[in-house]
Design a protein around this motif. Structure first.
Motif, PDB file in Angstrom:
ATOM      1  N   GLU A  44      61.905  47.422  89.939  1.00  0.00           N
ATOM      2  CA  GLU A  44      62.228  48.457  90.927  1.00  0.00           C
ATOM      3  C   GLU A  44      61.243  48.439  92.092  1.00  0.00           C
ATOM      4  O   GLU A  44      61.650  48.517  93.258  1.00  0.00           O
ATOM      5  N   ALA A  45      59.943  48.336  91.792  1.00  0.00           N
ATOM      6  CA  ALA A  45      58.953  48.315  92.868  1.00  0.00           C
ATOM      7  C   ALA A  45      59.162  47.103  93.770  1.00  0.00           C
ATOM      8  O   ALA A  45      59.103  47.211  95.003  1.00  0.00           O
ATOM      9  N   ALA A  46      59.422  45.933  93.176  1.00  0.00           N
ATOM     10  CA  ALA A  46      59.653  44.725  93.968  1.00  0.00           C
ATOM     11  C   ALA A  46      60.914  44.853  94.806  1.00  0.00           C
ATOM     12  O   ALA A  46      60.940  44.462  95.981  1.00  0.00           O
ATOM     13  N   ALA A  47      61.964  45.402  94.219  1.00  0.00           N
ATOM     14  CA  ALA A  47      63.234  45.539  94.932  1.00  0.00           C
ATOM     15  C   ALA A  47      63.120  46.532  96.077  1.00  0.00           C
ATOM     16  O   ALA A  47      63.658  46.307  97.171  1.00  0.00           O
ATOM     17  N   ARG A  48      62.397  47.615  95.875  1.00  0.00           N
ATOM     18  CA  ARG A  48      62.235  48.604  96.945  1.00  0.00           C
ATOM     19  C   ARG A  48      61.428  48.019  98.104  1.00  0.00           C
ATOM     20  O   ARG A  48      61.698  48.339  99.275  1.00  0.00           O
ATOM     21  N   ARG A  49      60.444  47.166  97.806  1.00  0.00           N
ATOM     22  CA  ARG A  49      59.691  46.510  98.879  1.00  0.00           C
ATOM     23  C   ARG A  49      60.609  45.601  99.697  1.00  0.00           C
ATOM     24  O   ARG A  49      60.477  45.506 100.919  1.00  0.00           O
ATOM     25  N   VAL A  50      61.502  44.920  99.023  1.00  0.00           N
ATOM     26  CA  VAL A  50      62.441  44.040  99.721  1.00  0.00           C
ATOM     27  C   VAL A  50      63.356  44.846 100.637  1.00  0.00           C
ATOM     28  O   VAL A  50      63.601  44.470 101.794  1.00  0.00           O
ATOM     29  N   VAL A  51      63.881  45.968 100.151  1.00  0.00           N
ATOM     30  CA  VAL A  51      64.723  46.824 100.984  1.00  0.00           C
ATOM     31  C   VAL A  51      63.948  47.307 102.202  1.00  0.00           C
ATOM     32  O   VAL A  51      64.451  47.290 103.340  1.00  0.00           O
ATOM     33  N   ALA A  52      62.708  47.730 101.978  1.00  0.00           N
ATOM     34  CA  ALA A  52      61.892  48.238 103.082  1.00  0.00           C
ATOM     35  C   ALA A  52      61.558  47.137 104.084  1.00  0.00           C
ATOM     36  O   ALA A  52      61.473  47.390 105.292  1.00  0.00           O
ATOM     37  N   ALA A  53      61.364  45.912 103.611  1.00  0.00           N
ATOM     38  CA  ALA A  53      61.103  44.792 104.522  1.00  0.00           C
ATOM     39  C   ALA A  53      62.337  44.489 105.362  1.00  0.00           C
ATOM     40  O   ALA A  53      62.234  44.158 106.553  1.00  0.00           O
ATOM     41  N   LEU A  54      63.515  44.603 104.771  1.00  0.00           N
ATOM     42  CA  LEU A  54      64.752  44.408 105.531  1.00  0.00           C
ATOM     43  C   LEU A  54      64.916  45.493 106.597  1.00  0.00           C
ATOM     44  O   LEU A  54      65.378  45.223 107.712  1.00  0.00           O
ATOM     45  N   HIS A  55      64.545  46.719 106.275  1.00  0.00           N
ATOM     46  CA  HIS A  55      64.617  47.799 107.261  1.00  0.00           C
ATOM     47  C   HIS A  55      63.684  47.511 108.439  1.00  0.00           C
ATOM     48  O   HIS A  55      64.037  47.762 109.603  1.00  0.00           O
ATOM     49  N   LEU A  56      62.509  46.987 108.148  1.00  0.00           N
ATOM     50  CA  LEU A  56      61.565  46.652 109.221  1.00  0.00           C
ATOM     51  C   LEU A  56      62.151  45.569 110.113  1.00  0.00           C
ATOM     52  O   LEU A  56      62.071  45.645 111.344  1.00  0.00           O
ATOM     53  N   TYR A  57      62.766  44.565 109.520  1.00  0.00           N
ATOM     54  CA  TYR A  57      63.415  43.504 110.298  1.00  0.00           C
ATOM     55  C   TYR A  57      64.565  44.067 111.123  1.00  0.00           C
ATOM     56  O   TYR A  57      64.754  43.697 112.292  1.00  0.00           O
ATOM     57  N   ALA A  58      65.329  44.972 110.532  1.00  0.00           N
ATOM     58  CA  ALA A  58      66.472  45.551 111.243  1.00  0.00           C
ATOM     59  C   ALA A  58      66.036  46.300 112.488  1.00  0.00           C
ATOM     60  O   ALA A  58      66.752  46.328 113.492  1.00  0.00           O
ATOM     61  N   GLY A  59      64.854  46.918 112.446  1.00  0.00           N
ATOM     62  CA  GLY A  59      64.361  47.613 113.616  1.00  0.00           C
ATOM     63  C   GLY A  59      64.060  46.677 114.774  1.00  0.00           C
ATOM     64  O   GLY A  59      64.227  47.057 115.941  1.00  0.00           O
ATOM     65  N   ARG A  60      63.655  45.460 114.475  1.00  0.00           N
ATOM     66  CA  ARG A  60      63.340  44.481 115.525  1.00  0.00           C
ATOM     67  C   ARG A  60      64.570  43.690 115.946  1.00  0.00           C
ATOM     68  O   ARG A  60      64.598  43.132 117.046  1.00  0.00           O
TER      69      ARG A  60
END
Length: 293
Positions: free
Chosen positions: A179-195
Motif C-alpha cells: 500500500e505504501a509503495a502504491a500510494r507513492r506511485v499514485v502521488a508521483a503520477l499526480h506530480l507528473y500530471a501537474g507538469r
C-alpha cells in the motif's frame, strides 16, 4: 455559484488540489486560536485560508474554484504557507496555477543517452533502472529485472511502474508494504500530471488504472504528490526472501523527465547477502538498449 462548475475556464486540477489540502489542515496546524464548538467543515474554512494568506475571501474563493486568475508568485507563496505545503506540494501548486498548455498529442519517444545507458550497465551488482514520462521504464539492468519483473519482455505500453504495481499480481507479494509503495506511485503520477496536464497517454493510463483498481481510483482522488528522491523500501522476494534496500533517484541534467533509480543494501547485512545471492542466480545479464521510450 456551485463549486462543482466546470466551465471552460475552470481549472479543476487546481480546484481539487486546493480543496484536498485545505481539508487536511486543522486550525491548530495553521497556528489559529482554538475555537470551541463544532465545525461544519473538515480542516480550515476558506475565510481562514484567506486570512492567513492575506487576501480577500472572494479572491481565495475564486482561486479555489479554479476560476481563471493571473495569480502572482507572492499570493501562491502565501497560500502555500497557509496550507502548510511542503516543497513538493508547493511546486505542484505553482504548476497547476500556471499550467503550460501544450498541444494535446503524445510527447516524442524518450531516448536514453548511450553514456547513461553504459552507466546503467556498469551497475551490475545492484538493481538500477531509468524511468521516464508517466513512470515508464525506459531501461532496466539485469538486477532490476530480477528484483521486479522482466520489463523488456513486455509490450512497450506495459513497461510502466504504475501498471506493474497495480495490474501485476506478483507486485503485491513482492512489496512488504504494498500500500505504501502504491500510494507513492499514485502521488508521483499526480506530480507528473501537474507538469504535463495535456499528455493523452497519461490520461489513458489514469483511465485504465481507475477502471481496473479500486485502490488506485480512491488514492487518485486524494491528490497527494510525491517526488522520487531517496528512501528505503522493503521487499519479500520469492527467491531470496526479505530485502531492505535504500534507493537514490538521480536526474540527468539533459532530460529532467528521466531519472536513474539505484537500489543498494547496507554492507554485510542479510539484505546485502541476499542481493549477492540474487546476482549469482541471475548471472547479472546486461540491459538491452531500448528501442523506444
Amino acid at each position: 455559484m456551485d463549486d462543482r462548475s466546470t466551465g471552460p475556464e475552470v481549472n479543476t486540477d487546481l480546484r481539487d488540489f486546493l480543496r484536498s489540502r485545505r481539508a487536511r489542515i486543522t486550525p491548530a496546524d495553521a497556528g489559529l486560536p482554538d475555537q470551541r464548538g463544532p465545525r461544519r467543515v473538515a480542516g480550515l474554512r476558506r475565510e481562514e485560508v484567506a486570512q492567513l494568506a492575506g487576501v480577500s475571501v472572494d479572491y481565495y474563493v475564486r482561486l479555489e474554484r479554479g476560476r481563471s486568475l493571473h495569480v502572482s508568485e507572492a499570493v501562491l507563496d502565501a497560500v502555500a504557507r497557509s496550507l502548510c505545503l511542503n516543497d513538493t506540494e508547493r511546486d505542484h501548486l505553482f504548476a497547476l496555477a500556471r499550467p503550460a498548455r501544450r498541444p494535446r498529442r503524445p510527447a516524442p519517444p524518450q531516448r536514453v543517452r548511450p553514456g547513461l545507458f553504459r552507466v546503467l550497465d556498469t551497475l551490475s551488482g545492484n538493481p538500477a533502472m531509468i524511468i521516464g514520462h508517466r513512470l515508464d521504464i525506459l531501461a532496466a539492468n539485469g538486477m532490476a529485472r530480477a528484483l521486479y519483473t522482466d520489463f523488456e519482455a513486455l509490450p512497450h505500453r506495459d513497461r510502466n511502474l504504475a501498471r506493474y504495481i497495480f495490474l501485476d499480481e506478483s507486485a503485491r507479494s513482492l512489496y512488504a508494504d504494498w500500500e505504501a509503495a502504491a500510494r507513492r506511485v499514485v502521488a508521483a503520477l499526480h506530480l507528473y500530471a501537474g507538469r504535463h496536464p495535456d499528455d493523452p497517454r497519461l490520461a489513458e493510463l489514469i483511465g485504465e488504472l481507475s477502471v481496473h483498481d479500486h485502490d488506485f481510483r480512491r488514492w487518485w482522488a486524494d491528490h497527494d504528490v510525491h517526488r522520487h528522491s531517496n528512501g528505503t523500501k522493503l521487499y519479500h522476494h520469492p527467491l531470496v526472501g526479505d530485502l531492505t534496500l535504500h534507493y537514490e533517484a538521480l536526474t540527468p541534467t539533459t532530460d529532467p523527465d528521466q531519472l536513474l533509480g539505484l537500489y543498494t543494501a547496507e554492507p554485510n547485512t542479510p539484505s546485502d547477502h541476499a542481493l549477492r545471492l540474487l546476482a549469482s542466480w541471475t548471472g547479472n545479464p546486461s540491459p538491452t538498449p531500448p528501442t523506444s521510450g
